[in-house]
Motif scaffolding. Structure first.
Motif, PDB file in Angstrom:
ATOM      1  N   LYS A  17      -2.432  23.339  15.748  1.00 16.49           N
ATOM      2  CA  LYS A  17      -1.764  22.170  15.180  1.00 16.49           C
ATOM      3  C   LYS A  17      -1.785  22.240  13.654  1.00 16.49           C
ATOM      4  CE  LYS A  17      -2.979  19.171  19.078  1.00 16.49           C
ATOM      5  NZ  LYS A  17      -3.742  17.974  19.510  1.00 16.49           N
ATOM      6  N   ASP A  18      -0.616  22.072  13.063  1.00 18.21           N
ATOM      7  CA  ASP A  18      -0.509  22.037  11.608  1.00 18.21           C
ATOM      8  C   ASP A  18      -0.916  20.670  11.079  1.00 18.21           C
ATOM      9  OD1 ASP A  18       0.608  24.507  11.977  1.00 18.21           O
ATOM     10  OD2 ASP A  18       2.169  24.199  10.478  1.00 18.21           O
ATOM     11  N   ARG A  19      -1.472  20.668   9.884  1.00 18.79           N
ATOM     12  CA  ARG A  19      -1.724  19.393   9.219  1.00 18.79           C
ATOM     13  C   ARG A  19      -1.863  19.640   7.717  1.00 18.79           C
ATOM     14  NH1 ARG A  19      -6.807  20.890  11.115  1.00 18.79           N
ATOM     15  NH2 ARG A  19      -8.620  20.393   9.819  1.00 18.79           N
ATOM     16  N   TYR A  20      -1.637  18.587   6.939  1.00 17.78           N
ATOM     17  CA  TYR A  20      -1.814  18.635   5.494  1.00 17.78           C
ATOM     18  C   TYR A  20      -3.017  17.784   5.121  1.00 17.78           C
ATOM     19  CZ  TYR A  20       2.613  21.001   4.521  1.00 17.78           C
ATOM     20  OH  TYR A  20       3.624  21.921   4.450  1.00 17.78           O
ATOM     21  N   LEU A  21      -3.777  18.268   4.153  1.00 15.23           N
ATOM     22  CA  LEU A  21      -4.952  17.546   3.670  1.00 15.23           C
ATOM     23  C   LEU A  21      -4.878  17.393   2.162  1.00 15.23           C
ATOM     24  CD1 LEU A  21      -7.700  19.511   5.659  1.00 15.23           C
ATOM     25  CD2 LEU A  21      -6.794  17.253   6.221  1.00 15.23           C
ATOM     26  N   PRO A  22      -5.356  16.278   1.637  1.00 13.25           N
ATOM     27  CA  PRO A  22      -5.406  16.126   0.174  1.00 13.25           C
ATOM     28  C   PRO A  22      -6.399  17.115  -0.428  1.00 13.25           C
ATOM     29  CG  PRO A  22      -6.539  14.309   1.266  1.00 13.25           C
ATOM     30  CD  PRO A  22      -5.851  15.083   2.344  1.00 13.25           C
ATOM     31  N   LEU A  23      -6.049  17.669  -1.576  1.00 11.94           N
ATOM     32  CA  LEU A  23      -6.870  18.682  -2.244  1.00 11.94           C
ATOM     33  C   LEU A  23      -7.568  18.072  -3.461  1.00 11.94           C
ATOM     34  CD1 LEU A  23      -7.742  21.645  -2.745  1.00 11.94           C
ATOM     35  CD2 LEU A  23      -5.582  21.943  -3.987  1.00 11.94           C
ATOM     36  N   PRO A  24      -8.895  17.903  -3.401  1.00  8.43           N
ATOM     37  CA  PRO A  24      -9.607  17.360  -4.565  1.00  8.43           C
ATOM     38  C   PRO A  24      -9.551  18.330  -5.755  1.00  8.43           C
ATOM     39  CG  PRO A  24     -10.942  17.216  -2.560  1.00  8.43           C
ATOM     40  CD  PRO A  24      -9.782  18.110  -2.252  1.00  8.43           C
ATOM     41  N   GLU A  25      -9.565  17.773  -6.947  1.00  8.98           N
ATOM     42  CA  GLU A  25      -9.518  18.593  -8.168  1.00  8.98           C
ATOM     43  C   GLU A  25     -10.664  19.592  -8.216  1.00  8.98           C
ATOM     44  OE1 GLU A  25      -7.607  19.031 -10.702  1.00  8.98           O
ATOM     45  OE2 GLU A  25      -6.159  17.375 -10.737  1.00  8.98           O
ATOM     46  N   ASN A  26     -11.895  19.125  -7.871  1.00 10.30           N
ATOM     47  CA  ASN A  26     -13.029  20.037  -7.984  1.00 10.30           C
ATOM     48  C   ASN A  26     -12.944  21.178  -6.973  1.00 10.30           C
ATOM     49  OD1 ASN A  26     -13.551  18.484  -5.748  1.00 10.30           O
ATOM     50  ND2 ASN A  26     -15.608  17.862  -6.360  1.00 10.30           N
ATOM     51  N   THR A  27     -12.344  20.923  -5.813  1.00 13.09           N
ATOM     52  CA  THR A  27     -12.182  21.984  -4.821  1.00 13.09           C
ATOM     53  C   THR A  27     -11.163  23.011  -5.298  1.00 13.09           C
ATOM     54  OG1 THR A  27     -12.718  20.437  -3.051  1.00 13.09           O
ATOM     55  CG2 THR A  27     -11.631  22.481  -2.407  1.00 13.09           C
ATOM     56  N   LEU A  28     -10.095  22.542  -5.931  1.00 16.81           N
ATOM     57  CA  LEU A  28      -9.111  23.464  -6.502  1.00 16.81           C
ATOM     58  C   LEU A  28      -9.779  24.356  -7.548  1.00 16.81           C
ATOM     59  CD1 LEU A  28      -6.208  24.486  -6.857  1.00 16.81           C
ATOM     60  CD2 LEU A  28      -5.831  22.594  -8.473  1.00 16.81           C
ATOM     61  N   SER A  29     -10.645  23.782  -8.371  1.00 18.88           N
ATOM     62  CA  SER A  29     -11.349  24.569  -9.389  1.00 18.88           C
ATOM     63  C   SER A  29     -12.266  25.605  -8.752  1.00 18.88           C
ATOM     64  CB  SER A  29     -12.173  23.645 -10.301  1.00 18.88           C
ATOM     65  OG  SER A  29     -11.338  22.754 -11.001  1.00 18.88           O
ATOM     66  N   VAL A  30     -12.975  25.200  -7.698  1.00 16.92           N
ATOM     67  CA  VAL A  30     -13.879  26.130  -6.998  1.00 16.92           C
ATOM     68  C   VAL A  30     -13.081  27.292  -6.413  1.00 16.92           C
ATOM     69  CG1 VAL A  30     -15.339  26.375  -4.935  1.00 16.92           C
ATOM     70  CG2 VAL A  30     -15.687  24.449  -6.494  1.00 16.92           C
ATOM     71  N   LEU A  88      -8.091  30.404   5.502  1.00 19.19           N
ATOM     72  CA  LEU A  88      -7.263  29.840   4.430  1.00 19.19           C
ATOM     73  C   LEU A  88      -6.592  30.955   3.630  1.00 19.19           C
ATOM     74  CD1 LEU A  88      -9.256  26.883   2.817  1.00 19.19           C
ATOM     75  CD2 LEU A  88      -7.074  26.757   4.032  1.00 19.19           C
ATOM     76  N   GLN A  89      -5.334  30.736   3.287  1.00 16.97           N
ATOM     77  CA  GLN A  89      -4.590  31.713   2.516  1.00 16.97           C
ATOM     78  C   GLN A  89      -4.140  31.118   1.190  1.00 16.97           C
ATOM     79  OE1 GLN A  89      -1.459  33.525   4.785  1.00 16.97           O
ATOM     80  NE2 GLN A  89      -2.847  34.243   6.400  1.00 16.97           N
ATOM     81  N   VAL A  90      -3.827  32.010   0.266  1.00 17.36           N
ATOM     82  CA  VAL A  90      -3.396  31.582  -1.067  1.00 17.36           C
ATOM     83  C   VAL A  90      -2.195  30.643  -0.955  1.00 17.36           C
ATOM     84  CG1 VAL A  90      -2.463  32.373  -3.272  1.00 17.36           C
ATOM     85  CG2 VAL A  90      -4.270  33.694  -2.138  1.00 17.36           C
ATOM     86  N   GLY A  91      -1.261  30.969  -0.071  1.00 14.44           N
ATOM     87  CA  GLY A  91      -0.058  30.161   0.074  1.00 14.44           C
ATOM     88  C   GLY A  91      -0.295  28.804   0.699  1.00 14.44           C
ATOM     89  N   ASP A  92      -1.495  28.570   1.242  1.00 10.92           N
ATOM     90  CA  ASP A  92      -1.804  27.264   1.836  1.00 10.92           C
ATOM     91  C   ASP A  92      -2.125  26.209   0.779  1.00 10.92           C
ATOM     92  OD1 ASP A  92      -1.543  28.434   4.323  1.00 10.92           O
ATOM     93  OD2 ASP A  92      -3.686  28.817   4.549  1.00 10.92           O
ATOM     94  N   ILE A  93      -2.419  26.666  -0.425  1.00 11.49           N
ATOM     95  CA  ILE A  93      -2.832  25.750  -1.495  1.00 11.49           C
ATOM     96  C   ILE A  93      -1.624  25.337  -2.333  1.00 11.49           C
ATOM     97  CG2 ILE A  93      -4.422  25.416  -3.415  1.00 11.49           C
ATOM     98  CD1 ILE A  93      -5.758  25.996  -0.695  1.00 11.49           C
ATOM     99  N   ASP A  94      -1.297  24.072  -2.266  1.00  5.71           N
ATOM    100  CA  ASP A  94      -0.175  23.531  -3.029  1.00  5.71           C
ATOM    101  C   ASP A  94      -0.752  22.703  -4.179  1.00  5.71           C
ATOM    102  OD1 ASP A  94       2.026  22.234  -4.059  1.00  5.71           O
ATOM    103  OD2 ASP A  94       2.871  21.678  -2.117  1.00  5.71           O
ATOM    104  N   SER A  95      -0.967  23.374  -5.316  1.00  5.36           N
ATOM    105  CA  SER A  95      -1.581  22.689  -6.462  1.00  5.36           C
ATOM    106  C   SER A  95      -0.616  21.704  -7.117  1.00  5.36           C
ATOM    107  CB  SER A  95      -2.068  23.712  -7.495  1.00  5.36           C
ATOM    108  OG  SER A  95      -0.992  24.523  -7.938  1.00  5.36           O
ATOM    109  N   GLY A  96       0.676  21.890  -6.884  1.00  4.25           N
ATOM    110  CA  GLY A  96       1.655  20.955  -7.444  1.00  4.25           C
ATOM    111  C   GLY A  96       1.544  19.590  -6.797  1.00  4.25           C
ATOM    112  N   ARG A  97       1.402  19.552  -5.497  1.00  3.28           N
ATOM    113  CA  ARG A  97       1.275  18.283  -4.769  1.00  3.28           C
ATOM    114  C   ARG A  97      -0.173  17.956  -4.470  1.00  3.28           C
ATOM    115  NH1 ARG A  97       4.088  17.633   0.424  1.00  3.28           N
ATOM    116  NH2 ARG A  97       3.401  19.747   0.910  1.00  3.28           N
ATOM    117  N   MET A  98      -1.087  18.869  -4.816  1.00  2.70           N
ATOM    118  CA  MET A  98      -2.520  18.714  -4.541  1.00  2.70           C
ATOM    119  C   MET A  98      -2.750  18.478  -3.047  1.00  2.70           C
ATOM    120  SD  MET A  98      -4.060  19.392  -7.279  1.00  2.70           S
ATOM    121  CE  MET A  98      -5.756  18.907  -6.944  1.00  2.70           C
TER     122      MET A  98
END
Length: 257
Positions: free
Chosen positions: A179-192, A158-168
């Motif tokens: 294969k590329d894919r997008y996953l929903p980012l939980p709030e607590n995971t973003l905090s971690v 995982l890279q910093v640029g993979d995290i889209d906090s704007g769209r979560m």
């Protein structure tokens, strides 16, 4: 069945054909086909074990020898379905791509089906397990893998640029089969992830490898190794006395269940 004698003559690295050794040629073929790092290393390892068993370079083995070796894995070594599948695939790759052989035994190989269901952990078990991890980076990694349902290598890369906090959302673009894919980012995971990244502030990687001084070097382009998190998981499972067969991949199975 002959027993293996582990010297250099049976090592796939030492047997050469042309300018490149067999190992180098097979490694190149695996890379050209876009195989993942773990697949690349696993296939090479299986062909090396075959060569060790007969103490002979693999390009000098006969069809009968290869067939007998595979039967040895089934009947004497009692390989589990997963391990047998890797052995089949690695050996088949070598004799169909790197050193092509028109052998019937290769046409008969079928990846065995798993007969057992994978171990799964309850939510409470996962929280207890991750809570027992003392190292910040390992705890952050395991929570990320669990909450996002990632494979081991996907989490490490995982890279910093993979995290889209704007769209979560999280962009996984180094996954199985490329294969590329997008996953929903939980709030607590973003905090971690934010809390852990703040401890090293690497410009690219979320889970960078440590340097010789056990500190993150901003110039280090490698993520932390799979053995680091696998070893951590093994120690925690033993410490807590968990009876289930648990690995990093168990976290993915658990969140899916």
């Amino acid at each position: 069945m002959p027993h293996s004698r582990r010297d250099h003559r049976g090592d796939v690295r030492e047997a050469s054909s042309g300018k490149l050794s067999l190992r180098q040629r097979m490694s190149r073929d695996l890379q050209l086909q876009g195989k993942a790092n773990r697949t690349h290393d696993g296939y090479l390892r299986e062909v090396r074990k075959l060569a060790y068993y007969y103490d002979t370079p693999p390009d000098q083995l006969s069809e009968q020898q290869v067939g007998e070796y595979l039967l040895y894995l089934i009947n004497e070594r009692n390989y589990a379905a997963g391990s047998l599948g890797v052995a089949y695939s690695g050996i088949k790759f070598f004799y169909t791509i790197t050193e092509p052989r028109d052998w019937d035994v290769l046409k008969k190989l079928r990846r065995p089906k798993q007969k057992t269901l994978p171990a799964v952990l309850t939510r409470d078990e996962v929280h207890r397990l991750i809570g027992a991890i003392k190292q910040h980076r390992n705890a952050a990694y395991c929570w990320t893998v669990y909450s996002l349902g990632l494979r081991l290598e996907e989490g490490l890369n995982l890279q910093v640029g993979d995290i889209d906090s704007g769209r979560m959302m999280v962009h996984v673009h180094r996954g199985k089969g490329a294969k590329d894919r997008y996953l929903p980012l939980p709030e607590n995971t973003l905090s971690v992830l934010r809390d852990y990244w703040a401890t090293h502030r690497h410009p690219t990687l979320l889970f960078p490898a440590l340097g010789r001084n056990h500190q993150v070097n901003a110039k280090n382009s490698r993520p932390m190794g799979a053995t680091t998190v696998q070893g951590c998981m093994k120690r925690v499972v033993e410490k807590l006395g968990v009876k289930k067969k648990v690995s990093i991949h168990t976290l993915r199975h658990s969140v899916a269940t």
